[in-house]
Design an enzyme around this catalytic site. Structure first.
Site, PDB file in Angstrom:
ATOM      1  N   TRP A 274      -5.027 -13.598  -2.071  1.00  0.00           N
ATOM      2  CA  TRP A 274      -6.021 -13.462  -0.996  1.00  0.00           C
ATOM      3  C   TRP A 274      -7.408 -13.860  -1.483  1.00  0.00           C
ATOM      4  CZ3 TRP A 274     -10.496 -10.521  -0.568  1.00  0.00           C
ATOM      5  CH2 TRP A 274     -11.073 -10.453   0.708  1.00  0.00           C
ATOM      6  N   HIS A 275      -7.699 -13.566  -2.738  1.00  0.00           N
ATOM      7  CA  HIS A 275      -9.033 -13.837  -3.261  1.00  0.00           C
ATOM      8  C   HIS A 275      -9.299 -15.319  -3.485  1.00  0.00           C
ATOM      9  CE1 HIS A 275      -9.278  -9.484  -4.057  1.00  0.00           C
ATOM     10  NE2 HIS A 275     -10.580  -9.683  -4.057  1.00  0.00           N
ATOM     11  N   GLY A 276      -8.264 -16.107  -3.639  1.00  0.00           N
ATOM     12  CA  GLY A 276      -8.523 -17.521  -3.835  1.00  0.00           C
ATOM     13  C   GLY A 276      -7.265 -18.317  -4.108  1.00  0.00           C
TER      14      GLY A 276
END
Length: 423
Positions: A274-276
Site C-alpha cells: 500500500w505504501h508504494g
C-alpha cells in the site's frame, strides 16, 4: 483529468452502494454488486499506483520491452480509495445506513483536511457528524491550536532534521563512517514521525474547525516497548483499517496457528505494498510481519521479563532498521547502508564529517527526543488548565510564538513536501 476521475469514482460508488442496499433481499445479486464495486475501486488504485511496477517486473523477468509511460499518482488516491472501500463494506455488512445525500457522500470522500495524507476516516466514525456536527468558537480554537502544533512539528522539527538525512543519503557509501550512517537514519526516523504526525495533527485541527472529530493517528509510537505496541501507536487509522477489513475477515486470531501466520503475512505484505509500488516497501512490510509473528509466538514471554529500558532499545533499534528500507530508493542501497551501520563494510567508525554532524545536530536531536514523548503535551495541558479562566494564557503566547517562527521559516523555504504525499 484526475478531478474527473474522482468525480466519476464518487458517482459510481454512490449509486453502487445504493444498489447493494436495495438488493439485500437477494443475497446472490447483492454479493455480485458488492464484489464488482470492490474490483472497480481496487482496479483504479492498482492501475495508477502499481501498473508500472508490474510492467517493469515483467520486462525484467521475461527480458521483454513492453513500453509504458509513467503516470502521475492522483492526489490522495490511496487514502480516499480505502475510505470508500470501508463505506462499501460497511453498507454491505449492514454496519451503516447507505448515504442517499450525494453531497454528504462526496464530502466524506473528498474531505480536504485529510484527503492527501490521512488519517483514513472510516464512514461509520463520521456518519452522524455529516448531518449533525456542531461548530463552535471553542472547537474552532481547539482546531487552531492543533493545527499550529502540527505545523510546528512539520516546519520546525521535521524539515530541519530532514536536511541531515538528505545530506547523508546523497553521499558515496564508501565515504561515510559508521557514526554518520547512524546519525543519518536516526534523523530520518525523527523526520518521518514529525512529518507524518504533524500532517495528521493539522488534518485533525482543520477538521475540528469545521466541526468534525477525526480519530487520532499517532500516540507517541517512539515510547513503545515492543513492535506490537509500536504498531498500535503508529498510523493508527491504517492499522485499524487493515485489522477490520483484512485481518478479521480472514479469521484474525480465532483460527488455527498456520492460518494466523497466513493472516499476519497477508496483512503486512499488503501494508507494505500500500505504501508504494516497490520491492523495498514489500520487504519493509514483510519485515514487520516477521517481527510481529516472532513477538506473538516466540518472544512474548522473553520480552515480558526484560527491563523497560532494554525493551525500548530493542524496539527502536528494529524500527530504525525498518525505516532504512522505507526510505531507500532500492534494496541495494538499504543493504549497503546496513553494512556500514553494523561494521560489515569496513568503513571508518568515526570521521570528521560524523563528528561535525553530531556536533551541529545534537541539540536538535535532544529536542526531537523530548517532543517524541508526552512530556510537552502534558506541560501544555497543565498550563491551559491552570490559566483557563485568566485573561493572559501563556499557552496562547506559546502558540503565537510557534506560528511566528513557522512563518519566518516559510518565508525563506518554498519547498516543504510532506513525505506521505507520495503514497
Amino acid at each position: 483529468m484526475y478531478v474527473f476521475l474522482m468525480i466519476g469514482t464518487i458517482l459510481a460508488d454512490y449509486f453502487l452502494a445504493i444498489l447493494i442496499d436495495k438488493n439485500k433481499h437477494d443475497e446472490g445479486k447483492c454479493k455480485f454488486i458488492f464484489i464488482l464495486t470492490i474490483i472497480f475501486n481496487v482496479s483504479i488504485l492498482g492501475f495508477f499506483k502499481y501498473f508500472g511496477f508490474f510492467i517493469d517486473n515483467i520486462n525484467s523477468i521475461f527480458h521483454v520491452n513492453i513500453p509504458f509511460e509513467g503516470l502521475a499518482l492522483p492526489i490522495g488516491i490511496s487514502f480516499y480509495t480505502f475510505q470508500v472501500l470501508s463505506y462499501i463494506v460497511d453498507v454491505y455488512l449492514g454496519k451503516v445506513e447507505v448515504q442517499h445525500n450525494i453531497i454528504n457522500f462526496a464530502t466524506y470522500v473528498t474531505m480536504f483536511p485529510q484527503l492527501v495524507a490521512g488519517p483514513i476516516v472510516q464512514y461509520q466514525t463520521i456518519e452522524t457528524q455529516l448531518n449533525t456536527r456542531k461548530e463552535s468558537v471553542i472547537k474552532f480554537g481547539e482546531g487552531v491550536e492543533r493545527f499550529i502544533q502540527g505545523l510546528g512539528k512539520k516546519v520546525l522539527l521535521a524539515n530541519n532534521i530532514g536536511m541531515l538525512w538528505t545530506t547523508v543519503s546523497a553521499m558515496e557509501m564508501s565515504s561515510i563512517s559508521v557514526l554518520t550512517a547512524w546519525l543519518g537514519i536516526i534523523a530520518y526516523t525523527f523526520q518521518i514521525y514529525f512529518d507524518f504526525s504533524g500532517y495528521s495533527d493539522m488534518a485533525i485541527g482543520l477538521g475540528k474547525m469545521f466541526g468534525f472529530d477525526f480519530m487520532e493517528n499517532f500516540n507517541y509510537p517512539y515510547i513503545s516497548k515492543s513492535i506490537t505496541e509500536f504498531w498500535r501507536r503508529w498510523h493508527i487509522s491504517l492499522g485499524t483499517w487493515f485489522r477490520e477489513y483484512i485481518y478479521i475477515p480472514l479469521g484474525g486470531n480465532r483460527v488455527s496457528m498456520p492460518k494466523q501466520i497466513r493472516n499476519i503475512f497477508v496483512v503486512w505484505c499488503l501494508t507494505g505494498f500500500w505504501h508504494g509500488a516497490s520491492w523495498n516497501f514489500v520487504i519493509w512490510g514483510l519485515y514487520y510481519g516477521v517481527l510481529l509473528f516472532l513477538e506473538k509466538f516466540a518472544l512474548k514471554s522473553v520480552l515480558e521479563k526484560l527491563p523497560d529500558s532494554i525493551k525500548h532499545i530493542y524496539t527502536m533499534l528494529l524500527v530504525i532498521i525498518g525505516w532504512l528500507f522505507f526510505a531507500s530508493e532500492d534494496l541495494g542501497f538499504a543493504v549497503e547502508y546496513l553494512k556500514v551501520m553494523f561494521f560489515i563494510s569496513g568503513n571508518a567508525v568515526i570521521d570528521n564529517a560524523g563528528i561535525f554532524y553530531l556536533y551541529t545536530n545534537i541539540v536538535m536531536m535532544i529536542i526531537l527526543f523530548v517532543f517524541s514523548t508526552p512530556v510537552i503535551k502534558q506541560i501544555l495541558e497543565n498550563i491551559a488548565r491552570e490559566y483557563r479562566d485568566k485573561l493572559l494564557n501563556p499557552s496562547l503566547v506559546i502558540y503565537g510564538l510557534v506560528l511566528f517562527l513557522v512563518t519566518a521559516y516559510l518565508v525563506n523555504e518554498t519547498y516543504n513536501p510532506f513525505l506521505y504525499f507520495r503514497f
